[in-house]
Design an enzyme around this catalytic site. Structure first.
Site, PDB file in Angstrom:
ATOM      1  N   LYS A 190       0.825  -1.160  -0.003  1.00 16.33           N
ATOM      2  CA  LYS A 190       0.181   0.059   0.055  1.00 16.33           C
ATOM      3  C   LYS A 190       0.831   1.331   0.166  1.00 16.33           C
ATOM      4  O   LYS A 190       0.243   2.284  -0.558  1.00 16.33           O
ATOM      5  CB  LYS A 190      -0.930  -0.058   1.127  1.00 16.33           C
ATOM      6  CG  LYS A 190      -0.404  -0.051   2.722  1.00 16.33           C
ATOM      7  CD  LYS A 190      -0.015   1.000   3.212  1.00 16.33           C
ATOM      8  CE  LYS A 190       0.596   1.118   4.605  1.00 16.33           C
ATOM      9  NZ  LYS A 190       0.892   2.490   5.172  1.00 16.33           N
ATOM     10  N   THR A 247      -3.583   5.518   3.490  1.00 17.67           N
ATOM     11  CA  THR A 247      -2.407   5.769   2.916  1.00 17.67           C
ATOM     12  C   THR A 247      -2.527   6.829   1.674  1.00 17.67           C
ATOM     13  O   THR A 247      -1.778   7.520   1.134  1.00 17.67           O
ATOM     14  CB  THR A 247      -1.415   4.860   2.951  1.00 17.67           C
ATOM     15  OG1 THR A 247      -1.493   4.016   4.078  1.00 17.67           O
ATOM     16  CG2 THR A 247       0.075   5.337   2.761  1.00 17.67           C
TER      17      THR A 247
END
Length: 333
Positions: A190, A247
């Site tokens: 991620k 994120t």
């Protein structure tokens, strides 16, 4: 519970602040001067400036004392280093009498392309109760007592129960999983996709493009995870989709800021220097690209990010190339 956190960066300090409200917590850092200053001023000015450290939180640079704190049956040892610092830490722990180890870092080791649990097993053996605590969590928000949810990934059921008992509280929910590989892969990849999202945002390509990238990025995470033995459903949870969304969209994301800087034409060295903190996606991109090629897993977004970071490719040209790829069945592996 007696808890020692090894690593006094932003996340280690934030977790120490949160846990000190209910447990006997020691925060250890290897910089003796910085730890002495933090103990005196009750503030970690380098990583969480302006946030007071609880008076009952013990702060030390004494490694032996930090380990002795968790020598009892209720001891919990948490490693809060960066990915690059994990191997040096576990090497320092080799031969020590430790009850368990839970790590917070997210990524793959540069060079070896190993996941954190592989490093821990290689150095400390397979019999130590061990696991990863991961999920969508910005350190600053946790330190301020804002709510978040995490997942403890461990094959050891007793350790999972201990971590839930220690960390689960009014502001932090903790879920359990025995899919260590899935939790680690989600947390690692991620960060690369957050760099890609920052590039998309920096080029002003719109929210539609951002949503498409996040969704196809989740497909990349899942493909790699399954190839490594993870379960697909893990990536629909906190360590996958949850951490990815945070994120890729949060203004506090260091990796997204890297992408924004790249879109502006800034050199990577300048971007990293301006951040002042580790952006794990930078180092992880090279390792994931290598691993995916070794396994024969298609990861075009990761390849694109690595090309921009390390091969001198243009962000705009790379995004154009991504968009020109042939269409395919969305459910195809």
């Amino acid at each position: 519970m007696h808890i020692t956190i090894l690593g006094a960066g932003a996340w280690g300090t934030a977790l120490a602040i949160a846990l000190a409200a209910r447990h006997d917590v020691v925060l250890w850092g290897r910089n003796r001067q910085a730890m002495s200053e933090a103990a005196r001023t009750r503030e970690n000015s380098a990583y969480l400036p302006g946030l007071p450290l609880p008076e009952n939180l013990q702060i030390t640079a004494d490694f032996a004392a930090a380990l002795a704190h968790v020598a009892g049956a209720d001891g919990l040892l948490i490693g809060a280093t960066s990915m690059a610092g994990l191997r040096p830490l576990v090497q320092q722990l080799r031969g020590q009498a430790i009850p368990n180890l839970v790590w917070l870092c997210k990524g793959l080791e540069e060079g070896s392309a190993q996941l954190p649990h592989q490093i821990v097993r290689e150095v400390l053996g397979a019999h130590l109760p061990a696991g990863v605590l991961s999920g969508p969590s910005f350190a600053q928000e946790v330190a301020h007592g804002l709510p978040c949810a995490l997942v403890i990934g461990s094959e050891d059921a007793a350790l999972r129960e201990q971590v839930v008992a220690a960390v689960h509280g009014p502001a932090i929910r903790v879920y359990s999983s025995d899919d260590v590989v899935g939790v680690e892969v989600g947390g690692a990849v991620k960060n690369i996709l957050a760099i890609a999202t920052g590039i998309i945002d920096g080029l002003n390509l719109g929210l539609n493009a951002r949503a498409a990238l996040i969704t196809r990025g989740l497909a990349e995470i899942t493909r790699l995870g399954i190839a490594l033995g993870a379960r697909a459903e893990t990536f629909m949870g906190l360590a996958g989709m949850g951490d990815l969304i945070l994120t890729c969209t949060g203004d506090l994301s260091r990796n997204r800021k890297v992408g924004l800087g790249l879109a502006q034409g800034k050199p990577l060295s300048v971007i990293v220097a301006e951040l002042g903190h580790v952006a794990e996606g930078v180092r992880c991109a090279a390792a994931v690209r290598t691993l995916a090629q070794r396994l024969g897993v298609e990861m075009p977004i990761t390849d694109a990010v690595a090309g921009i970071l390390f091969d001198g490719q243009s962000p705009h040209a790379t995004v154009t190339q991504l968009l020109s790829r042939n269409p395919r069945d969305e459910s195809a592996a």
